[in-house]
Write an enzyme that holds these catalytic residues in place. Structure first.
Site, PDB file in Angstrom:
ATOM      1  N   ASP A  84       0.828  -1.211  -0.378  1.00  0.00           N
ATOM      2  CA  ASP A  84      -0.012   0.069   0.084  1.00  0.00           C
ATOM      3  C   ASP A  84       0.870   1.217   0.596  1.00  0.00           C
ATOM      4  O   ASP A  84       0.810   2.024   0.785  1.00  0.00           O
ATOM      5  CB  ASP A  84      -0.922   0.037   1.538  1.00  0.00           C
ATOM      6  CG  ASP A  84      -1.963  -0.905   1.072  1.00  0.00           C
ATOM      7  OD1 ASP A  84      -3.164  -0.622   0.897  1.00  0.00           O
ATOM      8  OD2 ASP A  84      -1.727  -2.291   1.752  1.00  0.00           O
ATOM      9  N   TYR A 140      -1.736   4.736  -5.516  1.00  0.00           N
ATOM     10  CA  TYR A 140      -3.494   5.048  -5.560  1.00  0.00           C
ATOM     11  C   TYR A 140      -3.995   5.553  -6.620  1.00  0.00           C
ATOM     12  O   TYR A 140      -4.288   7.280  -6.676  1.00  0.00           O
ATOM     13  CB  TYR A 140      -3.018   5.917  -4.300  1.00  0.00           C
ATOM     14  CG  TYR A 140      -3.260   4.552  -2.844  1.00  0.00           C
ATOM     15  CD1 TYR A 140      -4.688   4.293  -2.468  1.00  0.00           C
ATOM     16  CD2 TYR A 140      -2.686   3.608  -3.000  1.00  0.00           C
ATOM     17  CE1 TYR A 140      -4.445   3.423  -1.329  1.00  0.00           C
ATOM     18  CE2 TYR A 140      -1.475   2.681  -1.897  1.00  0.00           C
ATOM     19  CZ  TYR A 140      -3.349   2.995  -1.327  1.00  0.00           C
ATOM     20  OH  TYR A 140      -3.117   1.650  -0.544  1.00  0.00           O
ATOM     21  N   ASN A 160      -6.341  -4.099  -4.233  1.00  0.00           N
ATOM     22  CA  ASN A 160      -7.706  -3.317  -5.069  1.00  0.00           C
ATOM     23  C   ASN A 160      -8.005  -1.983  -5.689  1.00  0.00           C
ATOM     24  O   ASN A 160      -8.480  -2.396  -6.828  1.00  0.00           O
ATOM     25  CB  ASN A 160      -8.740  -3.039  -4.044  1.00  0.00           C
ATOM     26  CG  ASN A 160      -8.423  -2.862  -3.021  1.00  0.00           C
ATOM     27  OD1 ASN A 160      -7.019  -3.003  -2.046  1.00  0.00           O
ATOM     28  ND2 ASN A 160      -8.826  -1.613  -2.506  1.00  0.00           N
ATOM     29  N   HIS A 183     -11.388  -3.248   7.022  1.00  0.00           N
ATOM     30  CA  HIS A 183     -11.420  -4.351   6.591  1.00  0.00           C
ATOM     31  C   HIS A 183     -11.260  -5.599   7.078  1.00  0.00           C
ATOM     32  O   HIS A 183     -10.920  -6.824   6.469  1.00  0.00           O
ATOM     33  CB  HIS A 183      -9.598  -4.230   5.297  1.00  0.00           C
ATOM     34  CG  HIS A 183     -10.060  -2.874   5.104  1.00  0.00           C
ATOM     35  ND1 HIS A 183     -10.737  -2.686   3.958  1.00  0.00           N
ATOM     36  CD2 HIS A 183      -8.975  -2.332   4.678  1.00  0.00           C
ATOM     37  CE1 HIS A 183     -10.490  -1.889   3.235  1.00  0.00           C
ATOM     38  NE2 HIS A 183      -9.211  -1.050   3.659  1.00  0.00           N
ATOM     39  N   HIS A 218      -3.160  -3.855   2.551  1.00  0.00           N
ATOM     40  CA  HIS A 218      -4.680  -3.922   2.519  1.00  0.00           C
ATOM     41  C   HIS A 218      -5.218  -2.987   3.981  1.00  0.00           C
ATOM     42  O   HIS A 218      -5.617  -2.038   3.503  1.00  0.00           O
ATOM     43  CB  HIS A 218      -5.545  -5.518   1.642  1.00  0.00           C
ATOM     44  CG  HIS A 218      -6.719  -4.622   1.632  1.00  0.00           C
ATOM     45  ND1 HIS A 218      -7.178  -4.173   1.080  1.00  0.00           N
ATOM     46  CD2 HIS A 218      -7.885  -5.029   2.836  1.00  0.00           C
ATOM     47  CE1 HIS A 218      -9.035  -4.068   0.876  1.00  0.00           C
ATOM     48  NE2 HIS A 218      -9.263  -4.733   1.285  1.00  0.00           N
ATOM     49  N   VAL A 219      -4.652  -3.494   5.036  1.00  0.00           N
ATOM     50  CA  VAL A 219      -4.949  -2.805   6.397  1.00  0.00           C
ATOM     51  C   VAL A 219      -3.360  -1.943   6.465  1.00  0.00           C
ATOM     52  O   VAL A 219      -2.755  -2.158   6.434  1.00  0.00           O
ATOM     53  CB  VAL A 219      -5.378  -3.728   7.185  1.00  0.00           C
ATOM     54  CG1 VAL A 219      -5.349  -3.161   8.369  1.00  0.00           C
ATOM     55  CG2 VAL A 219      -6.279  -4.673   6.970  1.00  0.00           C
TER      56      VAL A 219
END
Length: 431
Positions: A149, A179, A209, A305, A332-333
């Site tokens: 991320d 992003y 995602n 999440h 993700h987190v």
């Protein structure tokens, strides 16, 4: 490197012996989103957004972009300014909606290359910019940097600066890169931001995602920009998709599974069938370590999440357990969390460690709300930006450490020695 590992041993033992912990650390405030422009002296044929990835045991794929037409050639050699070898690849572009067309995306595979060696190279024959990279070693020890991320904020820049000082051999990124979220020029900005690192060491990535980027009716096919810009070595591992693949490193002592959390993974899916076939090929007398990357974590005590990785866990966890995977890294987190060796929700000495490392620097901020009480399988958790380092010392032991971005200093906050699952006699009955 061996002396460095020994120096950290006492610290790792003391940290890991402390039991479950939620850090009370007071986090610094968010930082601005960055936009990294093209260099002032660049023109339409200047190579930009250069990054490299491994292709097989001794080759590297170089990917770069030019605004105008330019040859898809890489000249390379072992001395600055002297390029005894050259490789020609291919060029492509993609359009997104009616508002954006990418630059010319070039890629060329170079090699065979010597292990643990520095190569100098130029792209498209352009003498204005010379790059260099170091190949991974032919065996153990080896050092990975691990970030998830990442994004492109002031904290991203801090993370990249810390990683650049770590003398790593290869970087693993379990999804959510730029992003961009449909804003395609953000992909260009991101690739320029990471270029100093991504052009000098192999970056192996899988999708998250935020890479999906679909618009109903207009752009219905997911991962179009990601697939165009980040061609991973899926063909070499007999995968039918760029969204999941595997690769070997350290002379085959390590096998890494790069799995797709956002493509089908049930028992009838291409990914599941490929995974079964890929694992069946392994000779665990030679492959001492087995790691997996996913995006949505299967274990998570953060309130953010919750349950996002549960369906994938139900579909694939048993397969990874039977294969004796040593560690699973997720993103993700937007926080850091380290779990014990786990299988089916319970601590299990033959299961993999689970580590969430979704704290690279994204613009959405940190996930700082946790479930209480802390589950017994969750050993350390903290909502701060940072990165991880995995130093595989030999065939049985590796040192994992998490480095918090404490303002602009990298501070080791969590560290633990990992023993390979297959070196445990109790776990050798199911290879």
């Amino acid at each position: 490197m061996a002396s460095h590992l020994l120096l950290l041993l006492a610290l790792a033992v003391s940290w890991s012996a402390a039991g479950s912990a939620t850090s009370p650390y007071l986090r610094p405030p968010p930082r601005e989103t960055l936009s990294t422009p093209l260099a002032d002296d660049a023109d339409g044929t200047t190579p930009q957004q250069v990054h490299i990835s491994m292709v097989g045991a001794d080759r590297v794929r170089v990917t770069w972009i030019t605004d105008d037409d330019a040859p898809a050639t890489v000249d390379y050699g072992l001395q600055e300014g002297r390029y005894g070898e050259s490789s020609t690849g291919s060029t492509s572009t993609y359009s997104f909606s009616a508002l954006y067309t990418s630059g010319k995306i070039h890629e060329a595979v170079i090699g065979p290359l010597d292990p643990d060696s520095v190569y100098y190279y130029r792209c498209s024959g352009n003498p204005a910019r010379e790059f260099s990279f170091k190949t991974p070693p032919a065996g153990l020890p080896i050092k990975f940097a691990v970030i998830g991320d990442l994004g492109q904020t002031g904290w991203t820049n801090s993370t990249l600066n810390h990683i650049s000082q770590s003398n790593y051999d290869l970087l693993l990124l379990p999804g959510d890169l730029s992003y961009a979220d449909l804003d395609q020029p953000s992909w260009d900005s991101y690739a320029r931001l990471v270029e100093p690192l991504a052009s000098s060491r192999p970056w192996m990535v899988t999708e998250g995602n935020h890479e999906k980027e679909t618009i109903p009716l207009i752009e219905p096919t997911g991962f179009k920009p990601y697939n165009a810009r980040y061609h991973m070595p899926y063909e070499e591992s007999s995968s039918p998709s760029n969204l999941f693949y595997s690769f070997d490193t350290a002379g085959g002592a390590i096998h890494v599974l790069m799995l797709g959390s956002y493509t089908d993974f049930d028992a009838s899916s291409d990914q599941f069938k490929w995974l079964q076939a890929d694992l069946a090929k392994l000779d665990r007398s030679k492959t001492k370590w087995l790691f997996a990357l996913i995006h949505a974590p299967w274990y998570n005590s953060n309130k953010a999440h919750q349950g996002d990785g549960e369906e994938m866990r139900k579909a694939i966890e048993e397969t990874l357990y039977a294969a004796r995977v040593d560690a699973v890294f997720a993103g993700h987190v937007h926080a850091y969390e380290r779990f014990a060796s786990v299988y089916d929700g319970n601590e299990d000495q033959c299961g993999p460690l689970h580590i969430t490392i979704g704290d690279g620097g994204n613009r959405e901020g940190l996930a700082n709300k946790y479930i209480d009480p802390q589950p017994s399988i969750s050993l350390f958790r903290e909502a701060s930006f940072g990165h991880g380092q995995l130093e595989v010392a030999n065939g049985t032991h590796a040192l994992w450490s998490w480095h918090r971005n404490d303002d602009d200093e990298a501070v080791v906050v969590d560290s633990v020695w990992i023993t390979s699952v297959l070196s445990n006699p109790a776990c050798q009955k199911k290879n």
